[in-house]
Structures are given as structure tokens and as C-alpha cells.
Motif scaffolding. Structure first.
Motif, PDB file in Angstrom:
ATOM      1  N   SER A 135     -17.812 -37.204   6.511  1.00  0.00           N
ATOM      2  CA  SER A 135     -17.205 -37.497   5.216  1.00  0.00           C
ATOM      3  C   SER A 135     -16.029 -36.570   4.926  1.00  0.00           C
ATOM      4  O   SER A 135     -16.026 -35.366   4.923  1.00  0.00           O
ATOM      5  CB  SER A 135     -18.096 -37.422   4.079  1.00  0.00           C
ATOM      6  N   TYR A 136     -14.647 -37.035   4.807  1.00  0.00           N
ATOM      7  CA  TYR A 136     -13.498 -36.363   4.423  1.00  0.00           C
ATOM      8  C   TYR A 136     -12.855 -36.901   3.289  1.00  0.00           C
ATOM      9  O   TYR A 136     -11.666 -36.925   3.199  1.00  0.00           O
ATOM     10  CB  TYR A 136     -12.663 -36.664   5.846  1.00  0.00           C
ATOM     11  N   ARG A 137     -13.720 -37.677   2.403  1.00  0.00           N
ATOM     12  CA  ARG A 137     -12.997 -38.266   1.044  1.00  0.00           C
ATOM     13  C   ARG A 137     -12.195 -37.215  -0.007  1.00  0.00           C
ATOM     14  O   ARG A 137     -11.263 -37.552  -0.352  1.00  0.00           O
ATOM     15  CB  ARG A 137     -14.125 -38.803   0.388  1.00  0.00           C
ATOM     16  N   GLU A 138     -12.795 -35.957   0.091  1.00  0.00           N
ATOM     17  CA  GLU A 138     -12.053 -35.036  -0.493  1.00  0.00           C
ATOM     18  C   GLU A 138     -11.096 -34.769  -0.226  1.00  0.00           C
ATOM     19  O   GLU A 138      -9.960 -34.376  -0.643  1.00  0.00           O
ATOM     20  CB  GLU A 138     -13.072 -33.921  -1.194  1.00  0.00           C
ATOM     21  N   ILE A 139     -10.814 -34.263   1.112  1.00  0.00           N
ATOM     22  CA  ILE A 139      -9.599 -33.562   1.795  1.00  0.00           C
ATOM     23  C   ILE A 139      -8.553 -34.820   1.646  1.00  0.00           C
ATOM     24  O   ILE A 139      -7.332 -34.534   1.691  1.00  0.00           O
ATOM     25  CB  ILE A 139     -10.065 -33.285   3.121  1.00  0.00           C
ATOM     26  N   ALA A 140      -9.008 -36.034   1.633  1.00  0.00           N
ATOM     27  CA  ALA A 140      -8.003 -37.090   1.820  1.00  0.00           C
ATOM     28  C   ALA A 140      -7.290 -37.288   0.397  1.00  0.00           C
ATOM     29  O   ALA A 140      -6.094 -37.937   0.582  1.00  0.00           O
ATOM     30  CB  ALA A 140      -8.580 -38.516   1.841  1.00  0.00           C
ATOM     31  N   LYS A 141      -7.887 -36.768  -0.715  1.00  0.00           N
ATOM     32  CA  LYS A 141      -6.994 -36.749  -1.954  1.00  0.00           C
ATOM     33  C   LYS A 141      -5.733 -36.035  -1.646  1.00  0.00           C
ATOM     34  O   LYS A 141      -4.907 -35.979  -2.481  1.00  0.00           O
ATOM     35  CB  LYS A 141      -7.953 -36.028  -2.899  1.00  0.00           C
ATOM     36  N   GLN A 142      -5.732 -35.030  -0.576  1.00  0.00           N
ATOM     37  CA  GLN A 142      -4.221 -34.464  -0.454  1.00  0.00           C
ATOM     38  C   GLN A 142      -3.393 -34.918   0.417  1.00  0.00           C
ATOM     39  O   GLN A 142      -2.436 -34.414   1.053  1.00  0.00           O
ATOM     40  CB  GLN A 142      -4.541 -33.064  -0.151  1.00  0.00           C
ATOM     41  N   GLU A 143      -3.560 -36.208   0.655  1.00  0.00           N
ATOM     42  CA  GLU A 143      -2.740 -37.012   1.691  1.00  0.00           C
ATOM     43  C   GLU A 143      -2.789 -36.534   2.936  1.00  0.00           C
ATOM     44  O   GLU A 143      -1.767 -36.415   3.807  1.00  0.00           O
ATOM     45  CB  GLU A 143      -1.236 -37.298   1.146  1.00  0.00           C
ATOM     46  N   GLY A 144      -3.872 -36.151   3.526  1.00  0.00           N
ATOM     47  CA  GLY A 144      -4.310 -35.575   4.812  1.00  0.00           C
ATOM     48  C   GLY A 144      -5.463 -35.733   5.357  1.00  0.00           C
ATOM     49  O   GLY A 144      -6.427 -36.093   4.487  1.00  0.00           O
ATOM     50  N   LEU A 145      -5.971 -35.951   6.693  1.00  0.00           N
ATOM     51  CA  LEU A 145      -7.368 -36.192   7.118  1.00  0.00           C
ATOM     52  C   LEU A 145      -7.540 -35.326   8.267  1.00  0.00           C
ATOM     53  O   LEU A 145      -7.045 -34.383   8.566  1.00  0.00           O
ATOM     54  CB  LEU A 145      -7.543 -37.739   7.086  1.00  0.00           C
ATOM     55  N   LEU A 146      -8.325 -36.056   9.369  1.00  0.00           N
ATOM     56  CA  LEU A 146      -8.813 -35.259  10.273  1.00  0.00           C
ATOM     57  C   LEU A 146      -7.744 -34.968  11.341  1.00  0.00           C
ATOM     58  O   LEU A 146      -7.732 -33.568  11.806  1.00  0.00           O
ATOM     59  CB  LEU A 146      -9.836 -36.203  11.102  1.00  0.00           C
ATOM     60  N   ARG A 147      -6.700 -35.856  11.588  1.00  0.00           N
ATOM     61  CA  ARG A 147      -5.732 -35.367  12.402  1.00  0.00           C
ATOM     62  C   ARG A 147      -4.788 -34.072  11.738  1.00  0.00           C
ATOM     63  O   ARG A 147      -4.411 -33.208  12.624  1.00  0.00           O
ATOM     64  CB  ARG A 147      -4.682 -36.346  13.276  1.00  0.00           C
ATOM     65  N   CYS A 148      -4.554 -34.189  10.468  1.00  0.00           N
ATOM     66  CA  CYS A 148      -3.769 -33.355   9.800  1.00  0.00           C
ATOM     67  C   CYS A 148      -4.557 -31.807   9.764  1.00  0.00           C
ATOM     68  O   CYS A 148      -3.755 -31.048   9.750  1.00  0.00           O
ATOM     69  CB  CYS A 148      -3.612 -33.872   8.666  1.00  0.00           C
ATOM     70  N   SER A 149      -5.725 -31.803  10.131  1.00  0.00           N
ATOM     71  CA  SER A 149      -6.514 -30.629   9.819  1.00  0.00           C
ATOM     72  C   SER A 149      -6.499 -30.059  11.138  1.00  0.00           C
ATOM     73  O   SER A 149      -7.298 -28.929  11.297  1.00  0.00           O
ATOM     74  CB  SER A 149      -7.636 -30.891   8.940  1.00  0.00           C
ATOM     75  N   THR A 150      -6.156 -30.532  12.068  1.00  0.00           N
ATOM     76  CA  THR A 150      -6.374 -30.036  13.520  1.00  0.00           C
ATOM     77  C   THR A 150      -5.195 -29.918  14.270  1.00  0.00           C
ATOM     78  O   THR A 150      -4.223 -30.598  14.449  1.00  0.00           O
ATOM     79  CB  THR A 150      -7.367 -31.139  14.394  1.00  0.00           C
ATOM     80  N   LEU A 151      -5.197 -28.574  15.130  1.00  0.00           N
ATOM     81  CA  LEU A 151      -4.185 -28.418  16.065  1.00  0.00           C
ATOM     82  C   LEU A 151      -4.491 -28.136  17.496  1.00  0.00           C
ATOM     83  O   LEU A 151      -5.260 -26.953  17.923  1.00  0.00           O
ATOM     84  CB  LEU A 151      -3.320 -27.044  15.419  1.00  0.00           C
ATOM     85  N   PRO A 152      -4.727 -29.290  18.041  1.00  0.00           N
ATOM     86  CA  PRO A 152      -5.008 -28.937  19.722  1.00  0.00           C
ATOM     87  C   PRO A 152      -4.396 -28.172  20.398  1.00  0.00           C
ATOM     88  O   PRO A 152      -3.023 -27.848  20.377  1.00  0.00           O
ATOM     89  CB  PRO A 152      -5.237 -30.458  20.374  1.00  0.00           C
ATOM     90  N   LEU A 153      -4.920 -27.331  21.127  1.00  0.00           N
ATOM     91  CA  LEU A 153      -4.070 -26.200  22.045  1.00  0.00           C
ATOM     92  C   LEU A 153      -4.525 -26.459  23.208  1.00  0.00           C
ATOM     93  O   LEU A 153      -3.544 -26.633  24.300  1.00  0.00           O
ATOM     94  CB  LEU A 153      -4.721 -24.957  21.802  1.00  0.00           C
ATOM     95  N   ILE A 154      -5.577 -27.266  23.973  1.00  0.00           N
ATOM     96  CA  ILE A 154      -5.867 -27.584  25.303  1.00  0.00           C
ATOM     97  C   ILE A 154      -6.652 -28.730  25.296  1.00  0.00           C
ATOM     98  O   ILE A 154      -7.734 -29.127  24.685  1.00  0.00           O
ATOM     99  CB  ILE A 154      -6.778 -26.487  26.021  1.00  0.00           C
ATOM    100  N   ARG A 155      -6.015 -29.753  26.261  1.00  0.00           N
ATOM    101  CA  ARG A 155      -6.618 -31.221  26.470  1.00  0.00           C
ATOM    102  C   ARG A 155      -6.723 -31.108  27.805  1.00  0.00           C
ATOM    103  O   ARG A 155      -5.287 -31.258  28.457  1.00  0.00           O
ATOM    104  CB  ARG A 155      -5.936 -32.270  25.815  1.00  0.00           C
ATOM    105  N   ALA A 156      -7.665 -31.400  28.531  1.00  0.00           N
ATOM    106  CA  ALA A 156      -7.546 -31.500  29.955  1.00  0.00           C
ATOM    107  C   ALA A 156      -8.204 -32.616  30.431  1.00  0.00           C
ATOM    108  O   ALA A 156      -9.049 -33.288  29.846  1.00  0.00           O
ATOM    109  CB  ALA A 156      -8.614 -30.267  30.702  1.00  0.00           C
TER     110      ALA A 156
END
Length: 303
Positions: free
Chosen positions: A282-303
Motif C-alpha cells: 500500500s502506497y496510498r499516503e505517499i501517492a498524495k505527494q504525486e509520487g509512487l514506487l518508481r519515484c522513491s527508488t534509485l536503482p544503482l545496479i541491474r544485472a
């Protein structure tokens, strides 16, 4: 640390996940960076810190389940540090420090301990005139997709975060890539008519699929280019309400696993029908700031 990100869906190995602790007081309307935050401030329903902490910890737990190395920003007292995607991004083995809103400069300081583990030659700061945020940047194999706003009234939109100077700078830094930019719809006052970043109206998912909202794009031809590129049969179209709910802003752990909001029942059913495992949070509260799961993550390594 050997950085590596060439697309949105390769197996995630390391990520910086934002943090909601000591998030600070409820902002004033004047301090809001986007129309959705302003809307919930006006309604007296701005998210509570304890609820946002719980939501973010549920995502951290999913990452641990998949053996992902998770870094968190160092806590700055009374400061919003949720949306790490805004402050930087990785393309190939380069960490690009975003040129963000001046009020948010401290956020990058909180992840310096991570940046210090990178090869300094691969940490890049674009010239000051290049406005850019990570939510607008999507590596996709030989392509780099970039959300922008090309209007002459760019400076009047607090929601316009990536400009053409930045698009040109990225093309110069990665001459072997095809840089494709998309002119996004912006509004300072109407969250249902505002694509704050490219990931608010589009995101690749799985092996060959994408989520998209037609009206997030100002130019029909650019929306159609994406539909043709992925194939209409591989596109999940979302409507204005779903864009407002941030339905395109899920996050891929791999081609076969995504983290999604449990309220996205239509999307999650579609993903599962294509063999993708959906880890629901559930990310309904964070969504109130016009951002969600991708917005709160910064990938460093994808292999």
C-alpha cells in the motif's frame, strides 16, 4: 561499486530507497512542489509521517525478500527525503546527479556516502542550465527515453523539471544511444492534467510491455510512436484517474517481478495474466505527494 543500469526491468541488485523519517511539518500551499500535494494540504489530508514510514518499510521488506542491496539516505531532520529518483539516476555505469529544485539541494548530501563508493570519474554533474530529474529518464536498451517540456513558458511551470538543454546534454554524453524525448502535459494546478515526470504517464514493464496514459503526452505523434514501438497488444492504457492515482509508477525488480500498489487491481490483474509476479504493497499516503514506487527508488545496479 560497479554501477550498471541499461533498462527498467533487468534484475535489480542494488537500490537507494527513500526514507520518510523526520519528514518535517505539513508544508504550506506555497511550499508545495506539485498540484496533488497542494490538493491534499488544502483538504487537511496531507500524509502522516508514521503512515509513510510504514509504507516505505513494506517496500524495503520486498527488496530484502529478493536479496536486493538497499541503501537509505542519511536522515536530515525535518526534511522530505522520500523521492530519491528526483535527485539522481544511473545510465550504464554513470551516476548522473540531477539538477533539482533549489529547495531540495540537501537531499543529495544525504546519499554522499553511497556516491563516495562510486568511481569519481563516473559521477557526472550537468551544467547549471540543464534542468533534469530522474523521473524523466528511462534507459531502454539502445534508447534513452526522456520526458521534457518544450513550451516557451517552461519557466512558469514548477511541474516542468527537465528541459531541452538537458536532453541535448544526455545525447552528447551517450552518443552511441538513441535519445528520444517526449513533450509532456504540465499543470501547476490540476493533478489530473499534469504529467510531473515521464514515469507519471509511461513505463516499460516485463520483457516487452508498457503502461501508458495518452493524455500525458502533448503531441499525439509521440504517444503513437511508443504504442507502435511496443505494439498495441503489449500496451496497458490507463485513464486520467489512473494516472492521477500514479498507476504507471510501479517498480520492476526483474522482468518477471514488480512491486505495485494493491489498489491497482486492474493493472495487477493484467500483469499477472502475462506471467508477471506482483508484490503488492500500500502506497496510498505517499501517492498524495504525486509520487509512487518508481519515484522513491534509485536503482544503482541491474544485472
Amino acid at each position: 561499486m560497479q554501477l550498471q543500469v541499461t533498462n527498467e526491468t533487468a534484475r535489480l541488485k542494488a537500490v537507494i530507497l527513500g526514507i520518510a523519517n523526520s519528514n518535517g511539518p505539513v508544508p504550506s500551499i506555497e511550499e508545495a512542489y506539485d498540484p496533488k500535494s497542494a490538493e491534499f494540504i488544502k483538504k487537511g489530508e496531507y500524509p502522516k509521517e508514521e503512515d509513510m514510514i510504514q509504507e516505505m518499510e513494506s517496500v524495503a521488506a520486498v527488496f530484502r525478500k529478493y536479496n536486493v542491496d538497499v541503501f537509505r539516505p542519511k536522515i536530515i531532520e525535518n526534511y522530505n527525503q522520500i523521492f530519491t529518483r528526483d535527485i539522481g539516476f544511473v545510465i550504464e555505469d554513470k551516476f548522473m546527479r540531477a539538477n533539482i529544485l533549489p529547495d531540495r539541494e540537501q537531499e543529495i548530501e544525504a546519499i554522499h556516502y553511497v556516491i563516495n563508493q562510486m568511481n569519481p570519474e563516473n559521477v557526472i554533474v550537468l551544467p547549471e542550465q540543464c534542468h533534469i530529474e530522474g523521473g524523466d529518464i528511462m534507459p531502454h536498451g539502445e534508447y534513452i527515453f526522456i520526458g521534457t517540456y518544450r513550451g516557451e513558458d517552461y519557466s512558469t511551470y514548477i511541474t516542468a523539471r527537465t528541459n531541452l538543454a538537458a536532453v541535448e546534454a544526455i545525447q552528447q554524453l551517450f552518443p552511441h544511444k538513441k535519445v528520444k524525448s517526449f513533450n509532456l502535459r504540465k499543470s501547476n494546478t490540476n493533478a489530473k492534467a499534469n504529467a510531473l515526470h515521464l514515469d507519471c504517464c509511461f513505463q516499460p514493464v516485463g520483457k516487452d510491455k508498457a503502461i501508458i496514459h495518452r493524455n500525458g503526452f502533448l503531441e499525439e505523434a509521440e504517444y503513437q510512436w511508443l504504442v507502435d514501438f511496443f505494439g498495441k497488444e503489449n500496451i496497458f492504457e490507463i485513464d486520467a484517474q489512473e494516472m492521477y492515482d500514479m498507476t504507471s509508477n510501479i517498480f520492476s525488480i526483474s522482468e518477471d517481478v514488480v512491486v505495485s500498489d494493491r489498489h491497482f487491481t486492474r493493472l495487477n490483474t493484467w500483469l499477472r495474466s502475462h506471467g508477471i509476479t506482483v508484490e503488492e504493497v500500500s502506497y496510498r499516503e505517499i501517492a498524495k505527494q504525486e509520487g509512487l514506487l518508481r519515484c522513491s527508488t534509485l536503482p544503482l545496479i541491474r544485472a
